[in-house]
Design a protein around this motif. Structure first.
Motif, mmCIF file in Angstrom:
data_model
loop_
_atom_site.group_PDB
_atom_site.id
_atom_site.type_symbol
_atom_site.label_atom_id
_atom_site.label_comp_id
_atom_site.label_asym_id
_atom_site.label_seq_id
_atom_site.Cartn_x
_atom_site.Cartn_y
_atom_site.Cartn_z
ATOM 1 N N UNK A 47 0.834 -1.199 0.000
ATOM 2 C CA UNK A 47 0.000 0.000 0.000
ATOM 3 C C UNK A 47 0.875 1.257 0.000
ATOM 4 N N UNK A 48 1.958 1.232 0.772
ATOM 5 C CA UNK A 48 2.858 2.379 0.849
ATOM 6 C C UNK A 48 3.550 2.658 -0.480
ATOM 7 N N UNK A 49 3.741 1.628 -1.295
ATOM 8 C CA UNK A 49 4.348 1.826 -2.612
ATOM 9 C C UNK A 49 3.571 2.836 -3.443
ATOM 10 N N UNK A 98 -6.177 -1.244 9.295
ATOM 11 C CA UNK A 98 -6.994 -0.554 10.288
ATOM 12 C C UNK A 98 -7.808 0.516 9.569
ATOM 13 N N UNK A 99 -9.053 0.606 9.892
ATOM 14 C CA UNK A 99 -9.901 1.624 9.283
ATOM 15 C C UNK A 99 -9.759 2.917 10.071
ATOM 16 N N UNK A 100 -8.925 3.797 9.561
ATOM 17 C CA UNK A 100 -8.741 5.111 10.173
ATOM 18 C C UNK A 100 -9.429 6.138 9.293
ATOM 19 N N UNK A 115 -8.361 0.116 3.822
ATOM 20 C CA UNK A 115 -9.717 -0.393 4.054
ATOM 21 C C UNK A 115 -10.766 0.610 3.595
ATOM 22 N N UNK A 116 -10.549 1.871 3.862
ATOM 23 C CA UNK A 116 -11.499 2.903 3.450
ATOM 24 C C UNK A 116 -11.529 3.003 1.927
ATOM 25 N N UNK A 122 -14.043 -0.137 -4.337
ATOM 26 C CA UNK A 122 -14.039 -1.527 -4.747
ATOM 27 C C UNK A 122 -12.663 -1.990 -5.171
ATOM 28 N N UNK A 123 -11.623 -1.255 -4.791
ATOM 29 C CA UNK A 123 -10.254 -1.627 -5.118
ATOM 30 C C UNK A 123 -9.751 -1.027 -6.421
#
Length: 146
Positions: A47-49, A98-100, A115-116, A122-123
């Motif tokens: 995700x960080x990429x 984690x959903x932040x 997650x959000x 939908x990705x």
């Protein structure tokens, strides 16, 4: 750029270009098996990429805050406040599992939660949306200065 890639001899020259600090937040509880912890770290890395690669010359990634499941964000809040006091104009928190929600961590400018984004899109198109959010954050402050 990762914090470990910074050399003391060049930091004074580079620091004006790195105005944004990325703080990864894993959100582990300690109850994970080694396999589950490894998978969580891999999801966060991937995700960080989406931020580290396109913004390599402006964002520096600090060490991850590994533990905490979203109920008590005081450590994460303190880290954000401290890096801002250390000279970063912008602070981004990024988490995969984690959903932040934006606003839960007052000392950061942007929260990016996989997650959000998965729920919202939908990705699909996550990379473009993240790029837009970061650029909006930078533009918002530049407009305020005018």
């Amino acid at each position: 750029m990762k914090f470990s890639e910074v050399e003391e001899a060049t930091w004074s020259e580079l620091s004006p270009y790195f105005d944004t600090c990325l703080i990864p937040y894993t959100g582990l509880s300690g109850k994970e098996s080694p396999i589950e912890a490894t998978e969580a770290l891999a999801r966060l890395r991937d995700f960080m990429d989406l931020v580290e690669i396109p913004f390599k010359g402006r964002i520096i990634t600090y060490p991850a805050v590994q533990y905490g499941q979203g109920e008590d964000l005081s450590l994460l809040q303190e880290v954000c406040r401290n890096v801002r006091e250390a000279g970063f104009a912008y602070v981004i928190v990024m988490t995969a599992d984690i959903e932040l929600i934006q606003g839960k961590i007052e000392s950061c400018d942007l929260v990016l939660s996989r997650k959000v984004y998965n729920e919202e899109t939908g990705g699909a198109g996550i990379a473009g949306q993240i790029k837009d959010k970061i650029q909006e954050m930078w533009q918002r402050d530049s407009k305020m200065e005018m």
